[in-house]
Structures are given as C-alpha cells and as structure tokens.
Scaffold this motif. Structure first.
Motif, PDB file in Angstrom:
ATOM      1  N   LEU A 162      21.925   0.093  -9.012  1.00  0.00           N
ATOM      2  CA  LEU A 162      21.039  -0.571  -8.061  1.00  0.00           C
ATOM      3  C   LEU A 162      19.596  -0.211  -8.375  1.00  0.00           C
ATOM      4  O   LEU A 162      19.216   0.957  -8.385  1.00  0.00           O
ATOM      5  CB  LEU A 162      21.393  -0.133  -6.636  1.00  0.00           C
ATOM      6  CG  LEU A 162      20.646  -0.823  -5.503  1.00  0.00           C
ATOM      7  CD1 LEU A 162      20.960  -2.313  -5.494  1.00  0.00           C
ATOM      8  CD2 LEU A 162      21.038  -0.208  -4.170  1.00  0.00           C
ATOM      9  N   ARG A 163      18.785  -1.226  -8.666  1.00  0.00           N
ATOM     10  CA  ARG A 163      17.378  -1.007  -8.990  1.00  0.00           C
ATOM     11  C   ARG A 163      16.533  -1.085  -7.729  1.00  0.00           C
ATOM     12  O   ARG A 163      16.815  -1.874  -6.826  1.00  0.00           O
ATOM     13  CB  ARG A 163      16.900  -2.032 -10.003  1.00  0.00           C
ATOM     14  CG  ARG A 163      17.583  -1.921 -11.355  1.00  0.00           C
ATOM     15  CD  ARG A 163      16.892  -2.791 -12.380  1.00  0.00           C
ATOM     16  NE  ARG A 163      15.513  -2.358 -12.607  1.00  0.00           N
ATOM     17  CZ  ARG A 163      15.172  -1.361 -13.414  1.00  0.00           C
ATOM     18  NH1 ARG A 163      16.090  -0.691 -14.069  1.00  0.00           N
ATOM     19  NH2 ARG A 163      13.900  -1.042 -13.580  1.00  0.00           N
ATOM     20  N   PRO A 164      15.501  -0.267  -7.641  1.00  0.00           N
ATOM     21  CA  PRO A 164      14.671  -0.254  -6.441  1.00  0.00           C
ATOM     22  C   PRO A 164      13.817  -1.498  -6.297  1.00  0.00           C
ATOM     23  O   PRO A 164      13.476  -2.166  -7.283  1.00  0.00           O
ATOM     24  CB  PRO A 164      13.798   0.986  -6.635  1.00  0.00           C
ATOM     25  CG  PRO A 164      13.743   1.184  -8.109  1.00  0.00           C
ATOM     26  CD  PRO A 164      15.061   0.730  -8.638  1.00  0.00           C
ATOM     27  N   ASN A 165      13.452  -1.790  -5.086  1.00  0.00           N
ATOM     28  CA  ASN A 165      12.539  -2.887  -4.789  1.00  0.00           C
ATOM     29  C   ASN A 165      11.139  -2.538  -5.302  1.00  0.00           C
ATOM     30  O   ASN A 165      10.623  -1.450  -5.046  1.00  0.00           O
ATOM     31  CB  ASN A 165      12.522  -3.121  -3.270  1.00  0.00           C
ATOM     32  CG  ASN A 165      11.585  -4.221  -2.866  1.00  0.00           C
ATOM     33  OD1 ASN A 165      10.376  -4.028  -2.808  1.00  0.00           O
ATOM     34  ND2 ASN A 165      12.145  -5.384  -2.574  1.00  0.00           N
ATOM     35  N   ASP A 166      10.529  -3.463  -6.031  1.00  0.00           N
ATOM     36  CA  ASP A 166       9.223  -3.191  -6.639  1.00  0.00           C
ATOM     37  C   ASP A 166       8.162  -2.833  -5.603  1.00  0.00           C
ATOM     38  O   ASP A 166       7.332  -1.944  -5.822  1.00  0.00           O
ATOM     39  CB  ASP A 166       8.758  -4.411  -7.447  1.00  0.00           C
ATOM     40  CG  ASP A 166       9.561  -4.597  -8.720  1.00  0.00           C
ATOM     41  OD1 ASP A 166      10.197  -3.621  -9.162  1.00  0.00           O
ATOM     42  OD2 ASP A 166       9.558  -5.710  -9.262  1.00  0.00           O
ATOM     43  N   GLU A 167       8.203  -3.512  -4.471  1.00  0.00           N
ATOM     44  CA  GLU A 167       7.198  -3.259  -3.435  1.00  0.00           C
ATOM     45  C   GLU A 167       7.329  -1.835  -2.890  1.00  0.00           C
ATOM     46  O   GLU A 167       6.328  -1.144  -2.681  1.00  0.00           O
ATOM     47  CB  GLU A 167       7.359  -4.280  -2.304  1.00  0.00           C
ATOM     48  CG  GLU A 167       6.290  -4.148  -1.215  1.00  0.00           C
ATOM     49  CD  GLU A 167       6.433  -5.210  -0.140  1.00  0.00           C
ATOM     50  OE1 GLU A 167       5.938  -4.975   0.970  1.00  0.00           O
ATOM     51  OE2 GLU A 167       7.047  -6.275  -0.432  1.00  0.00           O
ATOM     52  N   ASN A 168       8.563  -1.399  -2.666  1.00  0.00           N
ATOM     53  CA  ASN A 168       8.774  -0.035  -2.165  1.00  0.00           C
ATOM     54  C   ASN A 168       8.337   1.006  -3.193  1.00  0.00           C
ATOM     55  O   ASN A 168       7.771   2.051  -2.833  1.00  0.00           O
ATOM     56  CB  ASN A 168      10.251   0.169  -1.806  1.00  0.00           C
ATOM     57  CG  ASN A 168      10.648  -0.576  -0.557  1.00  0.00           C
ATOM     58  OD1 ASN A 168       9.857  -1.312   0.016  1.00  0.00           O
ATOM     59  ND2 ASN A 168      11.879  -0.396  -0.124  1.00  0.00           N
ATOM     60  N   ILE A 169       8.605   0.730  -4.454  1.00  0.00           N
ATOM     61  CA  ILE A 169       8.176   1.649  -5.511  1.00  0.00           C
ATOM     62  C   ILE A 169       6.657   1.725  -5.568  1.00  0.00           C
ATOM     63  O   ILE A 169       6.070   2.810  -5.703  1.00  0.00           O
ATOM     64  CB  ILE A 169       8.764   1.227  -6.869  1.00  0.00           C
ATOM     65  CG1 ILE A 169      10.240   1.610  -6.936  1.00  0.00           C
ATOM     66  CG2 ILE A 169       8.003   1.862  -8.026  1.00  0.00           C
ATOM     67  CD1 ILE A 169      10.510   3.092  -7.047  1.00  0.00           C
ATOM     68  N   ASP A 170       5.984   0.591  -5.455  1.00  0.00           N
ATOM     69  CA  ASP A 170       4.517   0.575  -5.447  1.00  0.00           C
ATOM     70  C   ASP A 170       3.974   1.450  -4.326  1.00  0.00           C
ATOM     71  O   ASP A 170       3.032   2.230  -4.529  1.00  0.00           O
ATOM     72  CB  ASP A 170       4.001  -0.857  -5.283  1.00  0.00           C
ATOM     73  CG  ASP A 170       4.256  -1.738  -6.501  1.00  0.00           C
ATOM     74  OD1 ASP A 170       4.527  -1.172  -7.577  1.00  0.00           O
ATOM     75  OD2 ASP A 170       4.195  -2.974  -6.359  1.00  0.00           O
ATOM     76  N   GLU A 171       4.574   1.322  -3.148  1.00  0.00           N
ATOM     77  CA  GLU A 171       4.147   2.140  -2.004  1.00  0.00           C
ATOM     78  C   GLU A 171       4.398   3.615  -2.259  1.00  0.00           C
ATOM     79  O   GLU A 171       3.553   4.472  -1.951  1.00  0.00           O
ATOM     80  CB  GLU A 171       4.880   1.701  -0.740  1.00  0.00           C
ATOM     81  CG  GLU A 171       4.378   0.438  -0.097  1.00  0.00           C
ATOM     82  CD  GLU A 171       5.006   0.250   1.268  1.00  0.00           C
ATOM     83  OE1 GLU A 171       4.391   0.675   2.271  1.00  0.00           O
ATOM     84  OE2 GLU A 171       6.127  -0.300   1.336  1.00  0.00           O
ATOM     85  N   ALA A 172       5.553   3.920  -2.811  1.00  0.00           N
ATOM     86  CA  ALA A 172       5.895   5.318  -3.076  1.00  0.00           C
ATOM     87  C   ALA A 172       4.919   5.934  -4.065  1.00  0.00           C
ATOM     88  O   ALA A 172       4.455   7.070  -3.886  1.00  0.00           O
ATOM     89  CB  ALA A 172       7.329   5.412  -3.595  1.00  0.00           C
ATOM     90  N   VAL A 173       4.584   5.211  -5.118  1.00  0.00           N
ATOM     91  CA  VAL A 173       3.613   5.703  -6.098  1.00  0.00           C
ATOM     92  C   VAL A 173       2.273   5.968  -5.420  1.00  0.00           C
ATOM     93  O   VAL A 173       1.628   7.004  -5.657  1.00  0.00           O
ATOM     94  CB  VAL A 173       3.454   4.687  -7.256  1.00  0.00           C
ATOM     95  CG1 VAL A 173       2.261   5.074  -8.140  1.00  0.00           C
ATOM     96  CG2 VAL A 173       4.725   4.617  -8.081  1.00  0.00           C
ATOM     97  N   SER A 174       1.853   5.052  -4.559  1.00  0.00           N
ATOM     98  CA  SER A 174       0.579   5.216  -3.852  1.00  0.00           C
ATOM     99  C   SER A 174       0.598   6.452  -2.965  1.00  0.00           C
ATOM    100  O   SER A 174      -0.364   7.235  -2.945  1.00  0.00           O
ATOM    101  CB  SER A 174       0.299   3.962  -3.017  1.00  0.00           C
ATOM    102  OG  SER A 174      -0.863   4.132  -2.241  1.00  0.00           O
ATOM    103  N   PHE A 175       1.687   6.657  -2.228  1.00  0.00           N
ATOM    104  CA  PHE A 175       1.810   7.828  -1.345  1.00  0.00           C
ATOM    105  C   PHE A 175       1.753   9.119  -2.151  1.00  0.00           C
ATOM    106  O   PHE A 175       1.077  10.088  -1.756  1.00  0.00           O
ATOM    107  CB  PHE A 175       3.127   7.763  -0.567  1.00  0.00           C
ATOM    108  CG  PHE A 175       3.048   6.985   0.714  1.00  0.00           C
ATOM    109  CD1 PHE A 175       2.321   5.813   0.814  1.00  0.00           C
ATOM    110  CD2 PHE A 175       3.716   7.422   1.849  1.00  0.00           C
ATOM    111  CE1 PHE A 175       2.242   5.096   1.983  1.00  0.00           C
ATOM    112  CE2 PHE A 175       3.653   6.715   3.044  1.00  0.00           C
ATOM    113  CZ  PHE A 175       2.910   5.543   3.106  1.00  0.00           C
ATOM    114  N   ILE A 176       2.464   9.162  -3.269  1.00  0.00           N
ATOM    115  CA  ILE A 176       2.509  10.386  -4.080  1.00  0.00           C
ATOM    116  C   ILE A 176       1.136  10.686  -4.672  1.00  0.00           C
ATOM    117  O   ILE A 176       0.678  11.839  -4.674  1.00  0.00           O
ATOM    118  CB  ILE A 176       3.574  10.253  -5.193  1.00  0.00           C
ATOM    119  CG1 ILE A 176       4.979  10.213  -4.581  1.00  0.00           C
ATOM    120  CG2 ILE A 176       3.472  11.417  -6.177  1.00  0.00           C
ATOM    121  CD1 ILE A 176       6.075   9.846  -5.562  1.00  0.00           C
TER     122      ILE A 176
END
Length: 547
Positions: A191-205
C-alpha cells in the motif's frame, strides 16, 4: 482417473503455497491430512500439546516472515490451541490453523459426536482475523489460499480453517481438476501512501526543530529506512517491545524499548513532533499511561483503526512503513551536524537516567539488580546473530530495556497477551525456521512448567536450544506485587519445583546450576559453543528469601 481426497487437497495446497514445515498432533479426525503428509516434502513436527503446536507456528512465523501452520483436530485440539491463537492475534503474527470438524450431517444439532463443540467458528473467530468453515470439496483449496493471504493482508494475524472429517476422507475430482481449481499466485500489493499526506508529513518534519520516532512491530521490515530517516533529521528512535531492534540499539540515536520509563516519556512529550510507525501504542506498550505529546503527531500504519487511538495524529499516513519512510527519508531536509551531536548526547544521558530509574523503582523487587547482571551475561555470550525467546519472567521484563538488540527479531516476547509457556515452543518453531541461529530461551521456573513437555522436541527433532530458567520458587513477580499490596504472606505463588537437572537428564539434555552472572556467562559459552541443548538453572541470591 484416481480421485483425490480432501486431506490430499489440503497438503497439495500447502505445498503450492510454499509451506515447508507444519506443527501439529494427529487425531482420528484429521488422519487423512497425515496420510497425505506421508508422501509430501513438507516437514511435520509433532508437538506434545496442541498449544505447543500453535506456539511453535507463532515462533516460526516471527522468524520466517510468512505464516506458520498448525494442524489440530476439532474439539480439544482446537480449544488447546486457542490461547496461542489469541497471542498471535494480539501481537499481529500471521498464522494458519487448520482443524478438522465433525461430519457435516452432525453439525445442525447437538448430536454428541466425538469432539463436538457448540460453536467452534465463534470461539476461533474471537481470537482470529477470521474463522472459515469449508462445506464443499471445491472450496478446500480456495479457502486455504484465502486464509493464507488474509493472515498477511493489512495488519497480520491468525486465520482458522476447519474442514469436516467427511470432506477430508472422501475422494473427489482428479489431479488435473485440482490444478485448474487451485489459484497458486498469491498477491500482496504494498500500500503506497497518499501523496498529499506525504507532502504534509514532510512539511511538519522540516518545521520541527526536535522530533523523535516511535517504531512498533509493524515497522520491523523498515529498519534501514528508519535509521536513515533518524540520522537525517536527528531523531531519537524508541520502540515498543514488538519493534525492539528495528534500529540497532548500539546506535547513538537509539533509545531502545524504553517507553515505560518516566524520563523517556517526559522527553518524548516535550518534543515538537512524534512520528509513530507501525504501532497502535496499546496500554501494554505504554504501561497503562497514555502519551500526551505537546507537539505534532504523524502516524504511519496499515491499520486505519490505529488513527483513532491516542495520541491522535495530526497527519495519518495509511501505508506500508517501509514504503512511506523510504519516501520521507528521501524528501526531508537534513539537520545540522551540531543538532545531531546535541541529540545524541541527550540520548546517552536519558538511557543512563532510565537505568537508574529501573534500579531504584522497586517495581520488580529485590531481584532487579541480579536480573540486570544476568541479562548482561546473556548479551556477552550470545552471538550477534542469536535470538532470545523470553517468557513472562523478571529477567525478561528487564531485558526489554536492558538487552541490546542489534537487529529486528533478536528479542521476542509475548508482551501483549502475556501468556506463560510461550517461549519454549515458540523458540522450537524459530529453530525449525532458522536451524543455524543460536537461540536462548529465557523462562521463569513457574512459567516453564506450562509447556516443559516440549523439551522432547529438542532432541527428537534436532532443534537444539539453550534454556535459562530463572529460579525464584514459583511466581516471583506476583510475590512482589502481593508484598506491595500488603499481603500478610505470599499466597498461592510458591511452588515445589521439579528437579530441573533430572528433567534435563530424562530428555538427554545437558544441565547446569549457577548462582551468579559470571557462572551464567560461563555456562552459556559452554552450551552455545557445543551447539547442543542445555538447561541452565539460575538461582539468584534472593531465591531462598522469596519462599
């Protein structure tokens, strides 16, 4: 054309799925499966109890990375295995249990048929992802394939398949029809992650100055990816017991499996961000005290139900941990070297404070110091590729934080369900999966008696294990709890123990009695170098006092 029986269909399907070893006990209702195993390349290991068979399948699965398989009869065979199924379910271990069932014509009412259970599916489904009853011959192979896939799909766990005895014994269609009916290609898409959620996660980190990673059993296959991410963002890694060793615990950023320590929890709760990978963070992971972080929370998990658990995530990434963390590690910005050095120094001081907390807390009683010394001896003697299978016993509780795991699946412990007697049969299953690995069983003298009959397999099946028995005259941890609850004397916890040296001799196994960590280390070196089974009985200096 010769007809193929249901029992043969079971075995042929297991062969097609790549099953190499099964654990079980024959009974009058499942003998057709055993008849087919006679001519099969699958190795069958006959345990001394059905609980031992399912525990062994559990241990095999944890090491092999694919479902362990156990075979029982219905009725007492299934009920004996239920405890092991419950443990596998709690710890998300893929496992396939195949049981017989009474004949189809006797299922409709209470017939008094041998081994009848009122609702075997209901019982099994309470501790499995699913329980499946096969009612037609053409469904035998497809049901087993479905169960095999389901046990590994999403959050792993055990699956039960029951087949009536009349289906197992009767002859049905021929070989060519079997081949066309059995779909052998098992697909488990990542299962590959949703691109939008990954973008948010990168921003938070990237916005967080100080963050940490909490890794659970769902992240066991993502060790190198988590290490890369941790090094890039200067994030300490703390694990649950199930995730122990995801990152080599010698690493400067590893806090090990220390979620239960106040000094660790205070630190985690103070950070700008927590990334929780592959863990539900259950009450057993957190010792009943939920984390209350002040910063942001990112959760990566295959189980959507975990996104509703505390601490609630600001970002939920439903994905395989290895896939998601690989993407994050490539995309986040690297921290300054000075930050990495500062965090590494902090990790070192927190680990020292946690050790002081363990020794001063008194939660495990006066045996704590001796247990720490014993664990140190085990680490010195056990080769890097070795494993510990630990029961519910004081040195095992100490080992969760104090035994440094150099990689995943080096320290295995049923901390979630907490059943006694797991370690020995599970270690036997692991030894069948990985014959060359040095394996130590760490058990208490009370818990060891739950499954000590499985000692027979160490010699019978050439599955050598080194078994360390912590001798404290019964249920030592319960004695400590009773004392803290002001029992006027120990009650129902002291035992007249067997002579473990004579027990070892009865099974043709070497034995040692030791009274110090130094003697323990010497006995371990001798046993492990011999590559033969041994029982090492460790009598701590507190054992007589605990009577």
């Amino acid at each position: 054309m010769a007809k193929i029986t249901g029992g043969s269909l079971v075995v042929k399907t297991l062969e097609a799925l790549g099953v190499e070893v099964v654990f079980g006990i024959p009974g009058v209702h499942n003998l057709e499966i055993y008849k087919a195993l006679l001519d099969s390349p699958i190795r069958h290991i006959t345990t001394r109890h059905e609980q031992g068979a399912a525990f062994a399948a559990d241990g095999y699965s944890r090491i092999k990375g694919k479902p362990g398989v156990a075979i029982t009869i219905t009725g007492p065979g299934l009920t004996n295995a239920v405890t092991a199924l419950a443990g596998a379910y709690h710890d998300s271990v893929p496992l396939l249990l195949i049981s017989s069932q009474i004949p189809r014509q006797s299922l409709a009412s209470r017939s008094g048929f041998l081994h009848e259970v009122k609702d075997s599916r209901g019982m099994a489904s309470s501790v499995c992802k699913e329980s499946i009853s096969v009612m037609y011959p053409e469904d035998i192979s497809s049901s087993l394939i479905y169960a095999w896939e389901l046990s590994q799909k999403g959050r792993p766990g055990p699956v039960h398949v029951e087949i009536p005895v009349d289906l197992l014994s009767e002859g049905f269609f021929g070989e060519s029809q079997y081949r066309s009916d059995c779909r052998l290609k098992v697909l488990r898409p990542i299962l590959r992650p949703n691109d939008e959620n990954i973008d948010e996660a990168v921003s938070f980190i990237d916005k967080a100055r100080f963050c940490a990673i909490i890794a659970g059993g769902g992240a066991l296959s993502a060790g190198s990816e988590i290490t890369k991410l941790a090094e890039k963002i200067a994030a300490p890694v703390v694990t649950t017991c199930a995730g122990k060793g995801v990152v080599d615990e010698r690493h400067a950023l590893s806090l090990g499996a220390r979620l239960n320590f106040k000094v660790v929890r205070d630190y985690l709760e103070s950070l700008d961000l927590l990334l929780i990978a592959g863990s539900e963070l259950s009450p057993t992971d957190l010792y009943q005290y939920p984390l209350k972080p002040k910063g942001k929370v990112i959760r990566i998990d295959l189980d959507p139900g975990n996104f509703a658990r505390q601490p609630l995530p600001d970002i939920s990434v439903m994905a395989d941990c290895k896939t998601a963390i690989t993407i994050l590690a490539d995309r986040v910005s690297a921290r300054d070297a000075r930050v990495v050095e500062e965090v590494s120094s902090k990790v070192k001081s927190i680990k020292a404070a946690a050790r002081d907390e363990l020794l001063s807390s008194g939660e495990l009683g006066e045996e704590t110091y001796d247990a720490v010394q014993a664990v140190n001896s085990i680490r010195k003697a056990l080769p890097d590729e070795g494993m510990i299978f630990a029961d519910m016993t004081i040195p095992a509780y100490v080992s969760i934080s104090e035994f440094p795991s150099y990689g995943p699946r080096a320290f295995l412990h049923p901390v979630g369900f907490g059943t006694l007697g797991w370690a020995l049969p599970a270690a036997l299953g692991a030894k069948a999966a990985c014959p060359q690995a040095p394996i130590i069983v760490l058990s208490g003298d009370g818990g060891f008696q739950f499954t000590m009959e499985e000692l027979a397999l160490t010699e019978e099946e050439n599955l050598p294990l080194v078994i360390v028995i912590w001798h404290n005259n019964g249920f030592g941890i319960l004695k400590n709890i009773e004392e803290r609850r002001h029992f006027r004397k120990p009650y129902a916890v002291n035992q007249n123990l067997p002579n473990f040296s004579l027990l070892a001799s009865a099974y043709g196994i070497r034995s040692f009695r030791v009274t110090s960590a130094v003697e323990l280390e010497e006995a371990l070196w001798a046993s492990l170098s011999d590559r033969a089974s041994a029982i090492i009985e460790y009598r701590s200096r507190w054992s007589s006092k605990l009577l």
